[in-house]
Design a protein around this motif. Structure first.
Motif, PDB file in Angstrom:
ATOM      1  N   LYS A 162      63.048  27.775  46.755  1.00 37.09           N
ATOM      2  CA  LYS A 162      62.969  27.866  45.301  1.00 37.09           C
ATOM      3  C   LYS A 162      63.791  29.049  44.772  1.00 37.09           C
ATOM      4  O   LYS A 162      64.228  29.048  43.627  1.00 37.09           O
ATOM      5  N   MET A 163      63.954  30.067  45.598  1.00 40.90           N
ATOM      6  CA  MET A 163      64.576  31.312  45.128  1.00 40.90           C
ATOM      7  C   MET A 163      66.098  31.321  45.233  1.00 40.90           C
ATOM      8  O   MET A 163      66.770  32.081  44.541  1.00 40.90           O
ATOM      9  N   TYR A 164      66.646  30.501  46.150  1.00 42.07           N
ATOM     10  CA  TYR A 164      68.060  30.687  46.460  1.00 42.07           C
ATOM     11  C   TYR A 164      68.975  30.382  45.278  1.00 42.07           C
ATOM     12  O   TYR A 164      69.891  31.135  44.980  1.00 42.07           O
ATOM     13  N   ARG A 165      68.701  29.288  44.586  1.00 39.79           N
ATOM     14  CA  ARG A 165      69.579  28.923  43.479  1.00 39.79           C
ATOM     15  C   ARG A 165      69.608  29.997  42.377  1.00 39.79           C
ATOM     16  O   ARG A 165      70.683  30.459  42.004  1.00 39.79           O
ATOM     17  N   PRO A 166      68.441  30.431  41.887  1.00 41.94           N
ATOM     18  CA  PRO A 166      68.509  31.554  40.930  1.00 41.94           C
ATOM     19  C   PRO A 166      69.101  32.826  41.541  1.00 41.94           C
ATOM     20  O   PRO A 166      69.774  33.586  40.831  1.00 41.94           O
ATOM     21  N   ALA A 167      68.886  33.043  42.838  1.00 45.61           N
ATOM     22  CA  ALA A 167      69.475  34.230  43.472  1.00 45.61           C
ATOM     23  C   ALA A 167      71.003  34.155  43.431  1.00 45.61           C
ATOM     24  O   ALA A 167      71.683  35.170  43.249  1.00 45.61           O
ATOM     25  N   VAL A 168      71.533  32.943  43.590  1.00 45.03           N
ATOM     26  CA  VAL A 168      72.981  32.749  43.504  1.00 45.03           C
ATOM     27  C   VAL A 168      73.475  33.112  42.099  1.00 45.03           C
ATOM     28  O   VAL A 168      74.493  33.791  41.933  1.00 45.03           O
ATOM     29  N   LEU A 169      72.715  32.699  41.085  1.00 37.18           N
ATOM     30  CA  LEU A 169      73.089  33.019  39.702  1.00 37.18           C
ATOM     31  C   LEU A 169      73.062  34.534  39.477  1.00 37.18           C
ATOM     32  O   LEU A 169      73.930  35.087  38.807  1.00 37.18           O
ATOM     33  N   VAL A 170      72.072  35.186  40.051  1.00 38.12           N
ATOM     34  CA  VAL A 170      71.975  36.642  39.927  1.00 38.12           C
ATOM     35  C   VAL A 170      73.116  37.308  40.692  1.00 38.12           C
ATOM     36  O   VAL A 170      73.802  38.197  40.181  1.00 38.12           O
ATOM     37  N   ALA A 171      73.314  36.854  41.940  1.00 35.03           N
ATOM     38  CA  ALA A 171      74.295  37.486  42.829  1.00 35.03           C
ATOM     39  C   ALA A 171      75.706  37.443  42.240  1.00 35.03           C
ATOM     40  O   ALA A 171      76.488  38.372  42.418  1.00 35.03           O
ATOM     41  N   ARG A 172      76.002  36.368  41.541  1.00 33.03           N
ATOM     42  CA  ARG A 172      77.317  36.247  40.926  1.00 33.03           C
ATOM     43  C   ARG A 172      77.619  37.436  40.004  1.00 33.03           C
ATOM     44  O   ARG A 172      78.770  37.804  39.808  1.00 33.03           O
ATOM     45  N   HIS A 173      76.549  38.017  39.433  1.00 28.35           N
ATOM     46  CA  HIS A 173      76.728  39.126  38.492  1.00 28.35           C
ATOM     47  C   HIS A 173      76.653  40.502  39.141  1.00 28.35           C
ATOM     48  O   HIS A 173      76.696  41.513  38.450  1.00 28.35           O
ATOM     49  N   ILE A 174      76.488  40.541  40.458  1.00 23.98           N
ATOM     50  CA  ILE A 174      76.439  41.850  41.135  1.00 23.98           C
ATOM     51  C   ILE A 174      77.620  41.932  42.084  1.00 23.98           C
ATOM     52  O   ILE A 174      77.671  41.212  43.086  1.00 23.98           O
ATOM     53  N   ASN A 175      78.574  42.768  41.775  1.00 22.18           N
ATOM     54  CA  ASN A 175      79.694  42.872  42.701  1.00 22.18           C
ATOM     55  C   ASN A 175      79.468  44.017  43.684  1.00 22.18           C
ATOM     56  O   ASN A 175      78.539  44.824  43.539  1.00 22.18           O
ATOM     57  N   LEU A 176      80.290  44.025  44.715  1.00 20.75           N
ATOM     58  CA  LEU A 176      80.085  44.959  45.821  1.00 20.75           C
ATOM     59  C   LEU A 176      80.047  46.407  45.349  1.00 20.75           C
ATOM     60  O   LEU A 176      79.195  47.179  45.789  1.00 20.75           O
TER      61      LEU A 176
ATOM     62  N   GLU B 117      79.345  28.016  47.032  1.00 19.16           N
ATOM     63  CA  GLU B 117      80.419  28.922  47.444  1.00 19.16           C
ATOM     64  C   GLU B 117      81.459  29.166  46.353  1.00 19.16           C
ATOM     65  O   GLU B 117      81.823  30.301  46.084  1.00 19.16           O
ATOM     66  N   LYS B 118      81.942  28.102  45.735  1.00 17.94           N
ATOM     67  CA  LYS B 118      83.005  28.292  44.730  1.00 17.94           C
ATOM     68  C   LYS B 118      82.494  29.096  43.537  1.00 17.94           C
ATOM     69  O   LYS B 118      83.249  29.848  42.918  1.00 17.94           O
ATOM     70  N   PHE B 119      81.214  28.917  43.219  1.00 17.61           N
ATOM     71  CA  PHE B 119      80.634  29.691  42.123  1.00 17.61           C
ATOM     72  C   PHE B 119      80.562  31.167  42.503  1.00 17.61           C
ATOM     73  O   PHE B 119      80.939  32.048  41.719  1.00 17.61           O
ATOM     74  N   LEU B 120      80.115  31.441  43.720  1.00 17.44           N
ATOM     75  CA  LEU B 120      80.025  32.837  44.170  1.00 17.44           C
ATOM     76  C   LEU B 120      81.407  33.458  44.322  1.00 17.44           C
ATOM     77  O   LEU B 120      81.586  34.659  44.142  1.00 17.44           O
ATOM     78  N   ALA B 121      82.397  32.612  44.647  1.00 12.02           N
ATOM     79  CA  ALA B 121      83.773  33.102  44.785  1.00 12.02           C
ATOM     80  C   ALA B 121      84.463  33.223  43.424  1.00 12.02           C
ATOM     81  O   ALA B 121      85.642  33.546  43.345  1.00 12.02           O
ATOM     82  N   LYS B 122      83.704  32.942  42.360  1.00  6.81           N
ATOM     83  CA  LYS B 122      84.210  33.043  40.985  1.00  6.81           C
ATOM     84  C   LYS B 122      85.374  32.096  40.716  1.00  6.81           C
ATOM     85  O   LYS B 122      86.251  32.369  39.912  1.00  6.81           O
ATOM     86  N   LYS B 123      85.373  30.976  41.440  1.00  9.03           N
ATOM     87  CA  LYS B 123      86.407  29.968  41.214  1.00  9.03           C
ATOM     88  C   LYS B 123      85.949  28.914  40.217  1.00  9.03           C
ATOM     89  O   LYS B 123      86.751  28.119  39.736  1.00  9.03           O
ATOM     90  N   VAL B 124      84.655  28.879  39.945  1.00  5.72           N
ATOM     91  CA  VAL B 124      84.131  28.051  38.858  1.00  5.72           C
ATOM     92  C   VAL B 124      83.158  28.929  38.071  1.00  5.72           C
ATOM     93  O   VAL B 124      82.656  29.927  38.588  1.00  5.72           O
ATOM     94  N   GLU B 188      85.206  43.809  43.893  1.00  5.42           N
ATOM     95  CA  GLU B 188      84.854  42.830  42.856  1.00  5.42           C
ATOM     96  C   GLU B 188      84.107  41.627  43.427  1.00  5.42           C
ATOM     97  O   GLU B 188      83.640  40.771  42.679  1.00  5.42           O
ATOM     98  N   THR B 189      84.034  41.546  44.749  1.00  4.74           N
ATOM     99  CA  THR B 189      83.375  40.392  45.372  1.00  4.74           C
ATOM    100  C   THR B 189      81.876  40.403  45.071  1.00  4.74           C
ATOM    101  O   THR B 189      81.234  41.449  45.140  1.00  4.74           O
ATOM    102  N   SER B 190      81.322  39.237  44.758  1.00  6.94           N
ATOM    103  CA  SER B 190      79.892  39.169  44.468  1.00  6.94           C
ATOM    104  C   SER B 190      79.096  39.280  45.774  1.00  6.94           C
ATOM    105  O   SER B 190      79.545  38.826  46.826  1.00  6.94           O
ATOM    106  N   ILE B 191      77.915  39.869  45.678  1.00  9.68           N
ATOM    107  CA  ILE B 191      77.108  40.072  46.883  1.00  9.68           C
ATOM    108  C   ILE B 191      76.665  38.727  47.482  1.00  9.68           C
ATOM    109  O   ILE B 191      76.318  38.664  48.658  1.00  9.68           O
TER     110      ILE B 191
END
Lengths: 382, 382
Positions: A162-176, B117-124, B188-191
């Motif tokens: 249940k957590m992974y999909r929202p975690a992906v949305l969150v993770a997209r906004h946190i860069n290294l 993957e493509k979402f996390l890679a900021k390609k979409v 800039e890579t997402s976690i």
């Protein structure tokens, strides 16, 4: 041992951490008298941890109360990362505050058990090593008396579906670079730990209400990150109720740590171990009985007094009497420690009975209570 | 246009990438004649992609064949990250090789659909944007004819409940500096993308047999990492069957790319679009018909000839005839292209019929075929 630099009100005894400075540095707000009064009115009382200033700062707490008054409500979120040692009494302090808030406001409470975190942080060598402690931790938490239909306790490894999909949305906004700055990750950090903050943020998205997190002020940076991200996911920024750090038994600057047994009372310590640890605890006592009778003790730096004030003396008047009895040399450390040993052992005996009782109904918190059932059917919709 | 630097056997036409050098640099082994002969014997034939040298290198392939002969078996693993465009014919090349290997050796095949993957890679920009293509990709892959009881196609976001725990075990062994070096992550890579390689490695742990991955040689670094980690989890190092890179239509150094439509034949291109794209494709033809009659064409650099050799001429003898017809100026580009258009459109028409047929049974691959059912009950035990 000088008294300078220590606060003199007994319910605000403290060590050398300058919490006023932390308030400024972190940009959080002081838990002011008017705000405490407002909580008092709404909650029908104030928990000792609040009225004695252990919780001393906040973010957006007045908005939480606004939400409550307006009927929009709010929810509580906290957690515990299991390790290869049992929990100690400092671990349960935020849970006790959380439970009080749940009972006072009747709100849902989410308790994350990140059962992978210590392994990813390389603090344990295998997942198996942690396994026996996970259930024990959950029982210890549940035994504190959370509402079985308004509390959801979940293990990351079980609830990840249940957590992974929202975690992906969150993770997209946190860069290294942000993650490195906030969490201090370095080249040796495992890529699993680098992702983990996204999972820690997900529960703040569980409801479309304001989340309130009671925690130590050291946890603030984690949730400040959430406050940047939440609006982009159409969710509320977390509110925080921030505490000072509970002291270990070796001094005001020590922490309770399972790896240094002399610093901590574990929830499964037998009575004689509790006695030995408290008898050896760092106090504000003088070198000799004569000196103590003459000069009085220094409760402001005393770990024994600290723990009375946190968990083991509910009555403010009695706590103040103890403070002055120490201060004026009437109360000696031996007697004061012996009484604390008694109270801790009484607390632990009761607690461990509750742990046994809760075993039968722990599945309510995790799987089949009202909130738990809802959460197993939950899907994040931004 | 010079012929120098190009290989002259028609089934090894190639551009400027020095694959011999890559073999050395990557430390992989050449797919030698004796090894091909051994595959030929065991598989009862050789797929054109193998016998024409498109697959040209490997790791541990002889161990895979040893395992097969000894009855220990092996399994296949490949995948496809959905994006915001349909698949093109270069995308299906490794799947065609994989399907051939499955049929020839009767082995289980795992196909990962990393839908994040493509979402996390900021390609979409959103997960929603990818959603319509995910199902289409799965249908396109399934339509290639995988065994419905020996193939498991899974989306990360759906299967994460089973994958997370082993991913944690894998992630513990990949630190940030390694991940940066292998995958080129930057500040800039997402976690989420930083964690993703752990999820890509998990399917190599699905069975306690040797995994074989047919893929482009550019994918080798990902699986080299797996080869470091697998022994620590009591699993086999991945074997690899490595291909050259399929050419785009604009030249031997181009790639098919959905974002540059002139480079690629999409699986859903209508016949007239295919015609237009092939008619504009880069060939080894001369400036004028006269020159071409006199000097002959250069099939070694011709994208049209390249695609005949990969997917659209199964008969080696006919391919060689085409090669020499071009080379000697007998076959002109117009005619050669027109024939390829016909073959591609025939292939696409057939393929898209299979896509329609497979819709009814795609759930076999994902949920209720024999292997899929087993995998939904799978748990990783190191």
């Amino acid at each position: 041992m000088s008294q300078e630099g220590y606060n003199v009100t007994p319910w605000e005894a403290r060590g050398k951490i300058d919490y006023d400075k932390l308030i400024q540095e972190f940009g959080v707000e002081r838990l002011s008298e008017p705000l405490l009064a407002r909580i008092n009115t709404l909650a029908g009382g104030l928990h000792p941890l609040l009225r004695r200033g252990f919780f001393f700062a906040h973010r957006d707490l007045s908005l939480v109360l606004d939400d409550y008054e307006a009927g929009r409500g709010f929810f509580l979120y906290t957690g515990r990362a299991p390790s290869k040692a049992p929990m100690h009494i400092a671990h349960i302090v935020p849970f006790i505050a959380t439970r009080w808030l749940q009972h006072s406001f009747g709100v849902n409470t989410y308790i994350e058990i990140p059962d992978e975190e210590k392994f990813l942080a390389k603090k344990v060598d295998s997942l198996e090593e942690v396994e026996p402690y996970i259930r024990q931790d959950i029982l210890n938490i549940a035994a504190l008396g959370f509402d079985e239909n308004k509390t959801f306790i979940f293990r990351d490894s079980e609830y990840i579906g249940k957590m992974y999909r929202p975690a992906v949305l969150v993770a997209r906004h946190i860069n290294l670079s942000t993650a490195r700055a906030v969490f201090g990750f370095d080249n040796e950090t495992s890529i699993g730990l680098i992702f983990y903050p996204a999972l820690q943020i997900v529960p703040t998205l569980f409801e479309n209400r304001r989340p309130l997190i009671p925690c130590g002020i050291d946890q603030d940076p984690y949730f400040r990150l959430q406050r940047d991200i939440a609006p982009r996911l159409n969710r509320y920024k977390t509110a925080e109720l921030l505490s000072k750090l509970a002291w270990g038994l070796t001094g005001p600057e020590s922490k309770m740590s399972a790896s240094e047994p002399e610093t901590a009372i574990m929830l499964n310590d037998p009575p004689e171990v509790v006695k030995k640890k408290i008898m050896n605890a760092f106090t504000g006592g003088r070198a000799t009985v004569e000196e103590q009778r003459k000069l009085g003790g220094v409760p402001e730096v005393c770990t024994v007094f600290h723990w009375y004030s946190l968990l083991f003396e509910e009555d403010d008047k009695k706590l103040e009497e103890r403070y002055w009895a120490c201060k004026t040399g009437k109360l000696l450390c031996g007697e004061c420690k012996a009484e604390l040993v008694k109270r801790i052992n009484h607390f632990l005996a009761l607690h461990n009975e509750k742990v046994k009782d809760v075993e039968k109904k722990v599945s309510k918190y995790m799987y089949d209570g009202k909130l738990a059932q809802e959460m197993w059917n939950w899907e994040f919709k931004p």
